[in-house]
Scaffold this motif. Structure first.
Motif, PDB file in Angstrom:
ATOM      1  N   ASP A   1      65.480  63.523  -6.074  1.00 62.10           N
ATOM      2  CA  ASP A   1      64.638  64.230  -5.119  1.00 62.10           C
ATOM      3  C   ASP A   1      63.292  64.596  -5.738  1.00 62.10           C
ATOM      4  N   ASP A   2      63.296  64.966  -7.011  1.00 62.28           N
ATOM      5  CA  ASP A   2      62.067  65.375  -7.690  1.00 62.28           C
ATOM      6  C   ASP A   2      61.106  64.217  -7.914  1.00 62.28           C
ATOM      7  N   ALA A   3      61.623  63.010  -8.075  1.00 59.65           N
ATOM      8  CA  ALA A   3      60.801  61.859  -8.428  1.00 59.65           C
ATOM      9  C   ALA A   3      59.824  61.502  -7.314  1.00 59.65           C
ATOM     10  N   ALA A   4      58.671  60.968  -7.714  1.00 62.02           N
ATOM     11  CA  ALA A   4      57.669  60.522  -6.745  1.00 62.02           C
ATOM     12  C   ALA A   4      57.941  59.091  -6.292  1.00 62.02           C
ATOM     13  N   GLY A   5      58.721  58.362  -7.058  1.00 61.93           N
ATOM     14  CA  GLY A   5      59.059  56.984  -6.730  1.00 61.93           C
ATOM     15  C   GLY A   5      60.076  56.461  -7.724  1.00 61.93           C
ATOM     16  N   ILE A   6      60.674  55.313  -7.395  1.00 62.77           N
ATOM     17  CA  ILE A   6      61.706  54.722  -8.252  1.00 62.77           C
ATOM     18  C   ILE A   6      61.392  53.247  -8.476  1.00 62.77           C
ATOM     19  N   VAL A   7      61.382  52.841  -9.732  1.00 66.11           N
ATOM     20  CA  VAL A   7      61.266  51.434 -10.108  1.00 66.11           C
ATOM     21  C   VAL A   7      62.609  50.999 -10.665  1.00 66.11           C
ATOM     22  N   ILE A   8      63.241  50.035 -10.000  1.00 61.89           N
ATOM     23  CA  ILE A   8      64.567  49.563 -10.420  1.00 61.89           C
ATOM     24  C   ILE A   8      64.403  48.272 -11.207  1.00 61.89           C
ATOM     25  N   GLY A   9      64.648  48.368 -12.504  1.00 64.28           N
ATOM     26  CA  GLY A   9      64.551  47.206 -13.371  1.00 64.28           C
ATOM     27  C   GLY A   9      65.813  46.370 -13.326  1.00 64.28           C
ATOM     28  N   ASN A  10      66.028  45.604 -14.371  1.00 65.51           N
ATOM     29  CA  ASN A  10      67.145  44.679 -14.408  1.00 65.51           C
ATOM     30  C   ASN A  10      68.450  45.390 -14.758  1.00 65.51           C
ATOM     31  N   PHE A  11      69.504  45.089 -14.011  1.00 66.75           N
ATOM     32  CA  PHE A  11      70.849  45.593 -14.319  1.00 66.75           C
ATOM     33  C   PHE A  11      71.726  44.376 -14.624  1.00 66.75           C
ATOM     34  N   LYS A  12      71.634  43.932 -15.865  1.00 65.52           N
ATOM     35  CA  LYS A  12      72.320  42.713 -16.281  1.00 65.52           C
ATOM     36  C   LYS A  12      73.829  42.927 -16.340  1.00 65.52           C
ATOM     37  N   HIS A  13      74.584  41.963 -15.806  1.00 65.12           N
ATOM     38  CA  HIS A  13      76.046  41.981 -15.822  1.00 65.12           C
ATOM     39  C   HIS A  13      76.612  43.214 -15.109  1.00 65.12           C
ATOM     40  N   ALA A  14      75.976  43.625 -14.027  1.00 66.07           N
ATOM     41  CA  ALA A  14      76.445  44.791 -13.278  1.00 66.07           C
ATOM     42  C   ALA A  14      77.498  44.354 -12.255  1.00 66.07           C
ATOM     43  N   VAL A  15      78.634  43.948 -12.767  1.00 69.80           N
ATOM     44  CA  VAL A  15      79.736  43.478 -11.920  1.00 69.80           C
ATOM     45  C   VAL A  15      81.024  44.175 -12.346  1.00 69.80           C
ATOM     46  N   ALA A  16      81.978  44.204 -11.429  1.00 65.71           N
ATOM     47  CA  ALA A  16      83.264  44.827 -11.733  1.00 65.71           C
ATOM     48  C   ALA A  16      83.946  44.079 -12.869  1.00 65.71           C
ATOM     49  N   LYS A  17      84.591  44.820 -13.741  1.00 64.23           N
ATOM     50  CA  LYS A  17      85.213  44.225 -14.930  1.00 64.23           C
ATOM     51  C   LYS A  17      86.657  43.778 -14.687  1.00 64.23           C
ATOM     52  N   ASN A  18      87.151  43.995 -13.486  1.00 63.26           N
ATOM     53  CA  ASN A  18      88.512  43.570 -13.168  1.00 63.26           C
ATOM     54  C   ASN A  18      88.547  43.112 -11.719  1.00 63.26           C
ATOM     55  N   GLU A  19      89.738  42.826 -11.210  1.00 66.41           N
ATOM     56  CA  GLU A  19      89.868  42.291  -9.858  1.00 66.41           C
ATOM     57  C   GLU A  19      90.077  43.372  -8.806  1.00 66.41           C
ATOM     58  N   LEU A  20      89.971  44.630  -9.190  1.00 71.04           N
ATOM     59  CA  LEU A  20      90.115  45.713  -8.227  1.00 71.04           C
ATOM     60  C   LEU A  20      88.912  45.727  -7.280  1.00 71.04           C
TER      61      LEU A  20
END
Length: 305
Positions: A230-249
């Motif tokens: 809420d405090d931030a004036a803006g958001i820059v979303i960089g790279n989220f490498k390998h942001a995947v579930a680690k199992n089959e759930l």
């Protein structure tokens, strides 16, 4: 904000490992790159030290950092790698020494904690960029990422548009503010400490690696509950490498998690920036910036004078 002085060909730059120990073979390749830019390289006296998963004891890593800032012949301090450990030394650093000897400080990942602490304690603009052991030695490290080091020699405005990567608007808006942040895990770990990230009126950069969507969800939820989004004036979303579930759930996707926290914000939020654990890795000074979703553009003022 305090801008460090640019470096010139023939200058000496210092290399330290304030977190985990670097791969020494890769370190030598990175040093060769710095030398190819016409720079002399001074390595920290304790760069080869190890203490478990740390590049030496806390005091050894502190001594190397202090030594490089105190040495008038060293014009820039570049971190060899990240890993873990900078939070352990943050409360023992001599910030007056750093403020009185402002010079380029460069790194990312675990170095985010030092970026945050140094910025808030001294006002020094530091650089979020690839490191010489963990990045420069990679066979696929690209020419664009190497060129980003040239901004250390001349004041350079960084203009990030879709010519660099595909950008997606998550929430519309435009703002001019200081850009801060870096690695999401490290940003979150500052909460409740003396160095708790101050996002008020600032553009928050986030990126990470090898974190499953539920972990990213947890950290963003913590930042939200702490009022940081809420405090931030803006958001820059960089790279989220390998942001995947680690199992089959069952799992939410990264995009679903990001939309949960950012899609309904009344401020500019964009994702798709190649900043962080990625190739190319666009290096940026953590200084004054303009983020606009109208023309999908992030402009960052020069980080040196």
């Amino acid at each position: 904000m305090i801008l460090p002085k640019r470096i010139t060909r023939g200058d000496t730059v210092g290399v330290i490992a304030p977190a985990s120990p670097p791969n020494y073979e890769n370190l030598q390749k990175g040093i060769t790159f710095l030398q190819s830019l016409g720079l002399h390289v001074k390595v920290g006296e304790r760069l080869k030290s190890t203490y478990g998963y740390l590049a030496g004891t806390d005091q050894e890593r502190i001594d190397d950092l202090h030594s490089m800032f105190a040495d008038q012949s060293v014009k820039a301090v570049i971190c060899a790698c990240g890993g873990y450990g900078t939070a352990r030394i943050s409360d023992k650093l001599n910030y007056r020494l750093i403020a009185n000897n402002p010079k380029i400080f460069w790194g990312y990942s675990d170095i985010t904690y030092l970026h945050t602490a140094i910025n808030q304690e001294t006002g020094l603009v530091t650089f979020h960029g690839p490191m010489i052991s963990s990045d420069l030695a990679k066979k696929d490290f690209d020419q664009l990422s190497k060129q980003m080091f040239l901004q250390l020699f001349e004041p350079t405005q960084i203009i990030y548009t879709e010519q660099l990567s595909s950008l997606q608007v998550v929430a519309k808006g435009e703002t001019v503010a200081e850009i801060i942040g870096g690695n999401l895990t490290l940003i979150t770990s500052t909460l409740g400490t003396r160095y708790e990230v101050n996002t008020k009126g600032k553009i928050l950069l986030i990126e990470d690696v090898d974190e499953a969507p539920y972990r990213i969800d947890s950290m963003l939820n913590q930042l939200q509950l702490a009022g940081k989004l809420d405090d931030a004036a803006g958001i820059v979303i960089g790279n989220f490498k390998h942001a995947v579930a680690k199992n089959e759930l069952p799992s939410l996707s990264l995009d679903q998690v990001l939309d949960t926290y950012f899609a309904n914000l009344s401020k500019p939020v964009m994702k798709g920036f190649n900043i962080g654990h990625c190739i190319p890795n666009i290096a940026i000074p953590l200084g004054k910036a303009k983020l606009s979703t109208n023309d999908k553009k992030l402009i960052i003022a020069p980080g040196v004078i």
